[in-house]
Scaffold this active site. Structure first.
Site, mmCIF file in Angstrom:
data_model
loop_
_atom_site.group_PDB
_atom_site.id
_atom_site.type_symbol
_atom_site.label_atom_id
_atom_site.label_comp_id
_atom_site.label_asym_id
_atom_site.label_seq_id
_atom_site.Cartn_x
_atom_site.Cartn_y
_atom_site.Cartn_z
ATOM 1 N N SER A 19 1.019 -1.104 -0.064
ATOM 2 C CA SER A 19 0.024 -0.286 -0.008
ATOM 3 C C SER A 19 0.712 1.313 -0.044
ATOM 4 O O SER A 19 0.151 2.396 0.088
ATOM 5 C CB SER A 19 -1.052 0.057 1.436
ATOM 6 O OG SER A 19 -0.419 0.111 2.533
ATOM 7 N N HIS A 56 -3.483 -3.849 -4.842
ATOM 8 C CA HIS A 56 -3.775 -3.361 -3.376
ATOM 9 C C HIS A 56 -4.980 -4.055 -2.991
ATOM 10 O O HIS A 56 -5.845 -3.324 -3.202
ATOM 11 C CB HIS A 56 -3.583 -2.215 -3.337
ATOM 12 C CG HIS A 56 -3.496 -1.634 -1.891
ATOM 13 N ND1 HIS A 56 -4.233 -0.305 -1.521
ATOM 14 C CD2 HIS A 56 -3.395 -2.154 -0.613
ATOM 15 C CE1 HIS A 56 -4.054 -0.145 -0.072
ATOM 16 N NE2 HIS A 56 -3.714 -1.164 0.333
ATOM 17 N N GLU A 67 -7.081 -1.618 -5.793
ATOM 18 C CA GLU A 67 -6.010 -0.715 -6.573
ATOM 19 C C GLU A 67 -5.400 -1.304 -7.403
ATOM 20 O O GLU A 67 -4.405 -2.019 -6.816
ATOM 21 C CB GLU A 67 -5.762 0.381 -5.481
ATOM 22 C CG GLU A 67 -6.718 0.972 -4.954
ATOM 23 C CD GLU A 67 -6.004 1.929 -3.858
ATOM 24 O OE1 GLU A 67 -6.400 3.298 -4.115
ATOM 25 O OE2 GLU A 67 -5.218 1.751 -2.947
ATOM 26 N N ASN A 124 -5.691 5.933 0.131
ATOM 27 C CA ASN A 124 -5.066 6.628 1.212
ATOM 28 C C ASN A 124 -4.790 7.910 1.055
ATOM 29 O O ASN A 124 -4.364 8.739 1.807
ATOM 30 C CB ASN A 124 -3.676 5.796 1.252
ATOM 31 C CG ASN A 124 -3.979 4.457 2.119
ATOM 32 O OD1 ASN A 124 -5.227 3.958 2.498
ATOM 33 N ND2 ASN A 124 -3.106 3.438 2.186
#
Length: 389
Positions: free
Chosen positions: A225, A246, A258, A296
Site C-alpha cells: 500500500s 492492493h 487498487e 489512502n
C-alpha cells in the site's frame, strides 16, 4: 463552538478539492476515484459525485473563503473546479465522456500463487480459492501454513452457520489450496500475489527470487500500500510483468482492489489483472505508482485535518457526530483512526508528506504523540477514544 456545517466545510471540502486535483492530474478517472472511496472506505458517495450534488460553484466559493483565511495551497480551489463553476458541466459529464470498457484476460490464469501467511495473505488465498482457482500458498513454516487454512475454515464455518455456504463448498475451497515452504513451488503458477512484510528490502529479495523461479509470462503482483512498485519491477528482468494489486482488509469482505501500474507495466498485464479482479468478484480501480494510490491519498489527509481541528479545542465526539450527520459517513474520523491504528495512520501520513511536500500534509502533533505513547487505537485499548471501559 463550530456548527456541524462548519466542521463539514473544514474537513470535507479540502478532501473534495484533493479529489479534483487527482483527476485534473490525470492520475485516475472520475469513476475510479469515486469507486475507490465507495468500495475502499464504505462511503455512500464518491467525492466527485458529492461535488456534483453540492454544485461546483458552491464548493469553489467555500474553498476560496477558506483559502483566504489559511493561505494553505490545499484550500485553493482546483482550476478544474473553477472552470466547472464558470462554464457549467459536471464530473458525471466528464466521466460519461471518457466511456467505459470491460477488461479481458490477455493472459491465461488458471493457477495462482500467494506469498505470505498473515491476515491479508490468508484472505487473498480465500478469495481466489472460492472463485475456483487452484492456489499455492508459500509460508515460512508448516505452522504458518496451517494458520492460513484455519483462517479460511473459520470464515467458511461462519458462512455455513448463516446458511450462505455448505460443508461441501468448504471442502472444495480448502481442496484447492496447497501449502509449501519452498518458493520453487511457484514455478508453474500464472500469477503470484505477494503479501509479506511492508519492508522494501524484504520485498526486493522476494521479487529477485520470483524472477528466477516463475515461468516466463507469469505476472508478479504486490499488495503493497506504500512501497514503490517501480523498484520491485526494476530488480527483475521482467518489469513489464510487475503490477500492484492492493487488496483491502479483510480481503474476502472488502470489494476494492487498487490496480497499480508502473511506467514499465505492460497494457496486457494491466488489463488481465483488472479482468481477474472482476472474475473473483472485486471492483478494480486503476492508478499509477505514487504514495497513497487513490484511497489512502484522499483519506488520510482528511483524518489528519480532523486531528488538527481537535488540537484547536474542538471536542472529538462532536467532530465524529458532525461528520456522520452531514457527510453520511459510516464512522467519524476519530472512530476510524482508532480502527485503522494511529501508528498505521501516522506512517501513511508521513509518506504522503514526503511525496507531495505539502505543508498541510505534515502529520498532526497529537497523532505523533498518540503513537509515541502507545495509544494506537482499538488494538491497544486506547487511542483517541478509550476502549478499556
Amino acid at each position: 463552538m463550530p456548527t456541524s456545517e462548519q466542521i463539514f466545510d473544514t474537513l470535507v471540502l479540502p478532501y473534495l478539492n484533493h479529489a479534483v486535483r487527482m483527476y485534473e492530474a490525470d492520475y485516475a478517472s472520475v469513476a475510479d476515484i469515486d469507486a475507490g472511496m465507495r468500495f475502499g472506505c464504505g462511503y455512500p458517495k464518491g467525492p466527485l459525485t458529492v461535488i456534483d450534488e453540492l454544485g461546483a460553484a458552491a464548493v469553489r466559493d467555500k474553498l476560496a473563503a477558506r483559502f483566504a483565511e489559511t493561505n494553505d495551497h490545499l484550500h485553493e480551489p482546483a482550476g478544474l473546479l473553477d472552470r466547472l463553476a464558470i462554464e457549467g458541466g459536471t464530473f458525471a459529464d466528464l466521466g460519461a465522456a471518457a466511456g467505459a470498457t470491460t477488461p479481458e484476460l490477455k493472459h491465461d490464469i488458471e493457477k495462482v500463487g500467494v506469498v505470505g501467511t498473515g491476515t491479508m495473505a490468508s484472505g487473498i488465498v480465500q478469495v481466489f480459492a472460492q472463485s475456483g482457482y487452484d492456489v499455492v500458498v508459500i509460508g515460512r513454516s508448516e505452522d504458518k501454513l496451517a494458520g492460513v487454512t484455519a483462517y479460511i475454515g473459520k470464515n467458511l464455518d461462519r458462512a455455513i452457520a448463516k446458511g450462505k455456504s455448505t460443508e461441501d463448498d468448504k471442502a472444495a475451497v480448502l481442496g484447492r489450496v496447497t501449502g509449501a515452504t519452498a518458493r520453487d513451488a511457484l514455478a508453474d503458477v500464472d500469477i503470484v500475489v505477494e503479501a509479506i512484510a511492508e519492508d522494501l528490502d524484504i520485498k526486493l529479495e522476494l521479487f529477485r527470487d520470483l524472477d528466477g523461479i516463475c515461468k516466463q509470462g507469469a505476472i508478479l503482483a504486490t499488495t503493497t500500500s506504500s512501497l514503490p512498485i517501480t523498484q520491485l519491477g526494476a530488480c527483475t528482468d521482467r518489469p513489464a510483468d510487475v503490477i500492484g494489486m492492493h487488496f483491502f482488509n479483510p480481503a474476502p469482505v472488502m470489494k476494492l482492489v487498487e490496480v497499480v501500474t508502473t511506467p514499465a507495466t505492460s497494457a496486457d498485464v494491466d488489463e488481465t489483472v483488472k479482468a481477474l479482479c472482476a472474475k473473483v468478484g472485486k471492483v478494480a480501480v486503476s492508478c499509477g505508482d505514487r504514495a497513497g494510490f487513490i484511497v489512502n491519498c484522499l483519506l488520510f489527509p482528511y483524518l489528519n485535518d480532523a486531528v488538527k481541528l481537535a488540537e484547536s479545542g474542538e471536542d472529538l465526539a462532536t467532530i465524529d457526530a458532525a461528520i456522520k450527520e452531514t457527510a453520511g459517513l459510516p464512522m467519524g474520523p476519530f472512530e476510524l483512526l482508532d480502527v485503522v491504528g494511529n501508528d498505521v495512520s501516522l506512517a501513511i501520513q508521513k509518506e504522503l508528506y514526503g511525496e507531495f511536500k505539502e505543508e498541510g500534509f505534515a502529520p498532526a502533533k497529537t497523532l505523533e504523540e498518540k503513537v509515541a505513547a502507545g495509544e494506537l487505537g482499538r488494538k491497544t485499548g486506547k487511542g483517541f477514544h478509550d476502549y478499556a471501559k
